[in-house]
Design a protein around this motif. Structure first.
Motif, PDB file in Angstrom:
ATOM      1  N   ARG A  88       0.850  -1.287   0.000  1.00  0.00           N
ATOM      2  CA  ARG A  88      -0.217   0.203  -0.392  1.00  0.00           C
ATOM      3  C   ARG A  88       0.742   1.271  -0.074  1.00  0.00           C
ATOM      4  NH1 ARG A  88      -5.004  -0.291  -1.535  1.00  0.00           N
ATOM      5  NH2 ARG A  88      -6.461  -1.116  -0.640  1.00  0.00           N
ATOM      6  N   ARG A  89       1.871   1.405   0.638  1.00  0.00           N
ATOM      7  CA  ARG A  89       2.690   2.236   1.257  1.00  0.00           C
ATOM      8  C   ARG A  89       3.731   2.605  -0.402  1.00  0.00           C
ATOM      9  NH1 ARG A  89       3.761   0.052   5.904  1.00  0.00           N
ATOM     10  NH2 ARG A  89       3.348   1.454   7.764  1.00  0.00           N
ATOM     11  N   ARG A  90       3.998   1.518  -0.912  1.00  0.00           N
ATOM     12  CA  ARG A  90       4.786   1.755  -2.216  1.00  0.00           C
ATOM     13  C   ARG A  90       3.480   2.424  -3.426  1.00  0.00           C
ATOM     14  NH1 ARG A  90       9.394  -0.426  -4.372  1.00  0.00           N
ATOM     15  NH2 ARG A  90       9.530  -0.588  -7.029  1.00  0.00           N
ATOM     16  N   GLN A  91       2.578   1.005  -3.528  1.00  0.00           N
ATOM     17  CA  GLN A  91       1.174   2.426  -4.442  1.00  0.00           C
ATOM     18  C   GLN A  91       0.755   3.415  -4.453  1.00  0.00           C
ATOM     19  OE1 GLN A  91      -2.731   0.388  -3.032  1.00  0.00           O
ATOM     20  NE2 GLN A  91      -3.098   1.747  -5.268  1.00  0.00           N
ATOM     21  N   ILE A  92       1.805   4.384  -2.983  1.00  0.00           N
ATOM     22  CA  ILE A  92       0.813   5.792  -2.636  1.00  0.00           C
ATOM     23  C   ILE A  92       2.188   6.404  -2.807  1.00  0.00           C
ATOM     24  CG2 ILE A  92       0.833   7.105  -0.981  1.00  0.00           C
ATOM     25  CD1 ILE A  92      -0.775   5.619   0.396  1.00  0.00           C
ATOM     26  N   ALA A  93       3.678   6.321  -2.846  1.00  0.00           N
ATOM     27  CA  ALA A  93       5.019   6.242  -3.120  1.00  0.00           C
ATOM     28  C   ALA A  93       4.566   6.401  -5.072  1.00  0.00           C
ATOM     29  CB  ALA A  93       5.889   5.958  -2.401  1.00  0.00           C
ATOM     30  N   GLU A  94       4.182   5.516  -5.597  1.00  0.00           N
ATOM     31  CA  GLU A  94       4.576   5.742  -7.058  1.00  0.00           C
ATOM     32  C   GLU A  94       3.829   6.707  -7.768  1.00  0.00           C
ATOM     33  OE1 GLU A  94       3.790   1.600  -7.485  1.00  0.00           O
ATOM     34  OE2 GLU A  94       6.007   0.920  -7.238  1.00  0.00           O
ATOM     35  N   ALA A  95       2.352   7.048  -6.836  1.00  0.00           N
ATOM     36  CA  ALA A  95       1.323   7.786  -7.110  1.00  0.00           C
ATOM     37  C   ALA A  95       2.659   9.198  -7.002  1.00  0.00           C
ATOM     38  CB  ALA A  95       0.462   7.984  -6.410  1.00  0.00           C
ATOM     39  N   VAL A  96       2.890   8.989  -6.128  1.00  0.00           N
ATOM     40  CA  VAL A  96       3.449  10.556  -5.942  1.00  0.00           C
ATOM     41  C   VAL A  96       4.703  10.949  -7.252  1.00  0.00           C
ATOM     42  CG1 VAL A  96       5.178  11.244  -4.470  1.00  0.00           C
ATOM     43  CG2 VAL A  96       3.494  10.523  -3.407  1.00  0.00           C
ATOM     44  N   TRP A  97       5.690   9.521  -6.838  1.00  0.00           N
ATOM     45  CA  TRP A  97       6.575   9.645  -7.955  1.00  0.00           C
ATOM     46  C   TRP A  97       5.630  10.693 -10.319  1.00  0.00           C
ATOM     47  CZ3 TRP A  97       9.060   4.283  -8.751  1.00  0.00           C
ATOM     48  CH2 TRP A  97       9.838   3.695  -7.179  1.00  0.00           C
ATOM     49  N   ARG A  98       4.460   9.479 -10.302  1.00  0.00           N
ATOM     50  CA  ARG A  98       4.123  10.059 -11.536  1.00  0.00           C
ATOM     51  C   ARG A  98       3.231  11.303 -11.322  1.00  0.00           C
ATOM     52  NH1 ARG A  98       1.655   4.694 -10.858  1.00  0.00           N
ATOM     53  NH2 ARG A  98      -0.514   5.682  -9.951  1.00  0.00           N
ATOM     54  N   GLU A 106      -4.399   9.847  -8.038  1.00  0.00           N
ATOM     55  CA  GLU A 106      -3.698   8.954  -8.832  1.00  0.00           C
ATOM     56  C   GLU A 106      -3.479   7.634  -8.528  1.00  0.00           C
ATOM     57  OE1 GLU A 106      -0.813   8.028 -11.807  1.00  0.00           O
ATOM     58  OE2 GLU A 106      -1.847  10.108 -11.242  1.00  0.00           O
ATOM     59  N   ALA A 107      -3.816   7.370  -7.092  1.00  0.00           N
ATOM     60  CA  ALA A 107      -3.389   6.030  -6.660  1.00  0.00           C
ATOM     61  C   ALA A 107      -4.735   5.511  -6.812  1.00  0.00           C
ATOM     62  CB  ALA A 107      -2.743   5.936  -5.387  1.00  0.00           C
ATOM     63  N   GLY A 108      -5.891   6.300  -7.066  1.00  0.00           N
ATOM     64  CA  GLY A 108      -7.134   5.002  -6.718  1.00  0.00           C
ATOM     65  C   GLY A 108      -7.633   5.094  -5.169  1.00  0.00           C
ATOM     66  N   VAL A 109      -7.261   5.508  -4.439  1.00  0.00           N
ATOM     67  CA  VAL A 109      -8.100   5.432  -3.047  1.00  0.00           C
ATOM     68  C   VAL A 109      -8.283   6.662  -2.121  1.00  0.00           C
ATOM     69  CG1 VAL A 109      -5.727   3.545  -2.457  1.00  0.00           C
ATOM     70  CG2 VAL A 109      -5.279   5.961  -2.130  1.00  0.00           C
ATOM     71  N   SER A 110      -8.687   6.372  -1.263  1.00  0.00           N
ATOM     72  CA  SER A 110      -9.166   7.919  -0.473  1.00  0.00           C
ATOM     73  C   SER A 110      -7.984   8.989   0.123  1.00  0.00           C
ATOM     74  CB  SER A 110     -10.161   7.622   0.771  1.00  0.00           C
ATOM     75  OG  SER A 110      -9.452   6.701   2.061  1.00  0.00           O
ATOM     76  N   MET A 111      -8.179   9.585   0.666  1.00  0.00           N
ATOM     77  CA  MET A 111      -7.094  10.554   0.927  1.00  0.00           C
ATOM     78  C   MET A 111      -7.134  10.056   2.835  1.00  0.00           C
ATOM     79  SD  MET A 111      -7.077  14.928   1.180  1.00  0.00           S
ATOM     80  CE  MET A 111      -8.327  15.384   2.480  1.00  0.00           C
TER      81      MET A 111
END
Length: 206
Positions: free
Chosen positions: A10-20, A38-43
């Motif tokens: 989950r953390r990686r999913q969010i971090a990769e959204a930061v990258w994009r 971007e990550a497709g999750v809730s804030m």
């Protein structure tokens, strides 16, 4: 039975959204809300894992550094033989250049962080602890090994050469990002310096 959550994924999913977001719109655009979208999750989920924007950005930066290290390790493994000093120096330098989709993403992200660090103290701290010094130390150590084996001229200063090579790679990467130099030209420059440091020509080809 409740679904088991892989928190690190989950953390990686969010971090990769930061990258994009950072790679396409700059780091200031990487707010909790934009990254969540971007990550497709809730804030709320983003806040659960990182609490603050600063923690999220620092984690994403550190993960980017790890990703770059993983690329280098994969290149070492692909050699098919134990890497010599020239192999290590060559791979470390060439992997920093944005020559494919993944390395282009990482280079853009790093550039976005560097720009933001000029005015953000928390990011400046992360930048100060970036792998640049580790890279310089690694290259210097390999040049010393090369001197011991006779592959590298005894007259060169390993520390200064390592600093120059790391700066060269960083500068080439930045120039390539804005279209100022092609991957072929950048690679040729790196190989030119490798041929000077390893005049025997061993292990200087990609």
């Amino acid at each position: 039975m409740p679904k088991r959550v892989d928190h690190e994924q989950r953390r990686r999913q969010i971090a990769e959204a930061v990258w994009r977001v950072a790679a396409t719109r700059g780091l200031p655009a990487a707010t909790l809300r934009e990254v969540a979208a971007e990550a497709g999750v809730s804030m709320r989920l983003v806040q659960y894992y990182f609490t603050t924007k600063e923690r999220m950005l620092v984690y994403a930066f550190e993960l980017g550094a790890k990703a770059a290290g993983e690329r280098m390790r994969a290149s070492f493994a692909a050699l098919g033989h134990p890497p010599g000093p020239a192999d290590v120096v060559r791979i470390c330098l060439l992997e920093l250049l944005p020559t494919d989709e993944d390395s282009l993403m990482l280079a853009r992200v790093h550039a976005a962080y560097y720009a933001a660090a000029l005015t953000d103290a928390s990011l400046a701290t992360a930048e100060a602890e970036n792998p640049q010094h580790m890279l310089e130390n690694l290259i210097a150590s390999q040049l010393r090994v090369g001197q011991e084996t006779g592959e590298v001229p005894a007259s060169i200063d390993p520390t200064l050469e390592a600093r120059g090579l790391a700066a060269l790679a960083a500068g080439l990467s930045s120039t390539m990002l804005v279209g100022g130099r092609s991957a072929e030209d950048a690679t040729a420059l790196v190989r030119y310096h490798l041929a000077r440091l390893f005049p025997g020509g061993r292990n200087t080809r990609r």
